[in-house]
Design a protein around this motif. Structure first.
Motif, PDB file in Angstrom:
ATOM      1  N   VAL A  38     -23.328 -28.279 -16.737  1.00 43.50           N
ATOM      2  CA  VAL A  38     -22.274 -28.215 -15.722  1.00 43.50           C
ATOM      3  C   VAL A  38     -22.065 -29.572 -15.048  1.00 43.50           C
ATOM      4  CG1 VAL A  38     -21.688 -27.229 -13.468  1.00 43.50           C
ATOM      5  CG2 VAL A  38     -22.485 -25.752 -15.311  1.00 43.50           C
ATOM      6  N   GLN A  39     -23.122 -30.259 -14.705  1.00 48.37           N
ATOM      7  CA  GLN A  39     -22.976 -31.506 -13.957  1.00 48.37           C
ATOM      8  C   GLN A  39     -22.159 -32.572 -14.693  1.00 48.37           C
ATOM      9  OE1 GLN A  39     -23.409 -32.011 -10.776  1.00 48.37           O
ATOM     10  NE2 GLN A  39     -23.963 -29.847 -10.755  1.00 48.37           N
ATOM     11  N   THR A  42     -18.470 -31.389 -14.528  1.00 55.06           N
ATOM     12  CA  THR A  42     -17.833 -31.498 -13.209  1.00 55.06           C
ATOM     13  C   THR A  42     -17.577 -32.942 -12.812  1.00 55.06           C
ATOM     14  OG1 THR A  42     -19.982 -31.360 -12.104  1.00 55.06           O
ATOM     15  CG2 THR A  42     -18.738 -29.312 -12.350  1.00 55.06           C
ATOM     16  N   LEU A  48     -12.866 -28.968 -10.980  1.00 57.18           N
ATOM     17  CA  LEU A  48     -13.945 -27.968 -10.951  1.00 57.18           C
ATOM     18  C   LEU A  48     -14.762 -28.101  -9.670  1.00 57.18           C
ATOM     19  CD1 LEU A  48     -15.235 -28.071 -14.625  1.00 57.18           C
ATOM     20  CD2 LEU A  48     -13.929 -26.263 -13.521  1.00 57.18           C
ATOM     21  N   ASP A  50     -18.008 -28.422  -7.185  1.00 54.89           N
ATOM     22  CA  ASP A  50     -19.187 -29.294  -7.309  1.00 54.89           C
ATOM     23  C   ASP A  50     -20.473 -28.505  -7.538  1.00 54.89           C
ATOM     24  OD1 ASP A  50     -17.675 -31.565  -6.953  1.00 54.89           O
ATOM     25  OD2 ASP A  50     -17.924 -31.566  -4.777  1.00 54.89           O
ATOM     26  N   THR A  52     -23.018 -25.808  -8.987  1.00 57.78           N
ATOM     27  CA  THR A  52     -23.207 -25.145 -10.272  1.00 57.78           C
ATOM     28  C   THR A  52     -22.948 -23.644 -10.165  1.00 57.78           C
ATOM     29  OG1 THR A  52     -24.810 -26.823 -10.926  1.00 57.78           O
ATOM     30  CG2 THR A  52     -24.841 -24.767 -12.155  1.00 57.78           C
ATOM     31  N   VAL A  55     -19.277 -22.946 -10.394  1.00 56.51           N
ATOM     32  CA  VAL A  55     -18.754 -23.129 -11.749  1.00 56.51           C
ATOM     33  C   VAL A  55     -19.153 -21.944 -12.627  1.00 56.51           C
ATOM     34  CG1 VAL A  55     -18.817 -24.589 -13.805  1.00 56.51           C
ATOM     35  CG2 VAL A  55     -18.721 -25.644 -11.552  1.00 56.51           C
TER      36      VAL A  55
END
Length: 177
Positions: A38-39, A42, A48, A50, A52, A55
């Protein structure tokens, strides 16, 4: 619509409905596993969230909404593509078999990874399925072919009528007024 589509679409969607609901209700359950995937995403996609967990919840909501659409046959092709788009990061985050140390865990993660890969293939097939109707590309090509044919007919018709009209005009011009 064929019986295979009527049965197959909800069956394919069922996994994403249940998994998506789980992600929406309890994103913390998979947030740690999703963090490495995810990081980087993003950072590249500013639209998206910030966090997790947000998301994961968003991905679950997309899976639920698109799963319902796929299961009910409402816009199944875009729905299948939307689910496929969420399945790739989900698979990369949740089934990193290449990082597992324990041979049994590695084998289980490999099975789940390839199961998801198979489901991705099914989703891509569903995204390409036109339901025995012509695709937009085929309809556009067919319409363009028809327009070219019609334009040719008009051109021949104009040529066929223009020559006699021009000859009549020349004859009339020679006649005394």
């Amino acid at each position: 619509m064929s019986l295979l589509r009527v049965l197959g679409r909800p069956m394919l969607a069922s996994m994403f409905l249940t998994g998506g609901l789980s992600s929406v209700r309890d994103p913390e359950q998979v947030a740690d596993a999703a963090e490495p995937v995810v990081q980087p995403v993003t950072e590249r996609v500013p639209a998206l969230p910030d966090r997790t967990e947000q998301v994961v919840r968003l991905s679950g909501a997309v899976q639920v909404a698109a799963g319902l659409m796929l299961a009910t046959g409402r816009m199944p092709r875009p729905a299948a593509l939307a689910i496929a788009a969420t399945l790739v990061p989900t698979t990369l985050a949740g089934h990193r078999f290449w990082e597992a140390e324990d041979p049994e865990e590695r084998a289980q993660q490999r099975i789940h990874f390839f199961k998801n890969l198979s489901m991705l293939g099914g989703l891509l097939i569903a995204a390409d399925d036109t339901g025995a109707r012509p695709s937009v590309v085929w309809r556009g090509t067919h319409a363009a072919r028809g327009l070219r044919r019609d334009a040719g007919l008009v051109r021949r018709s104009v040529r066929a009528t223009a020559r006699p009209a021009a000859a009549a005009g020349r004859v009339r011009a020679k006649l005394p007024a």
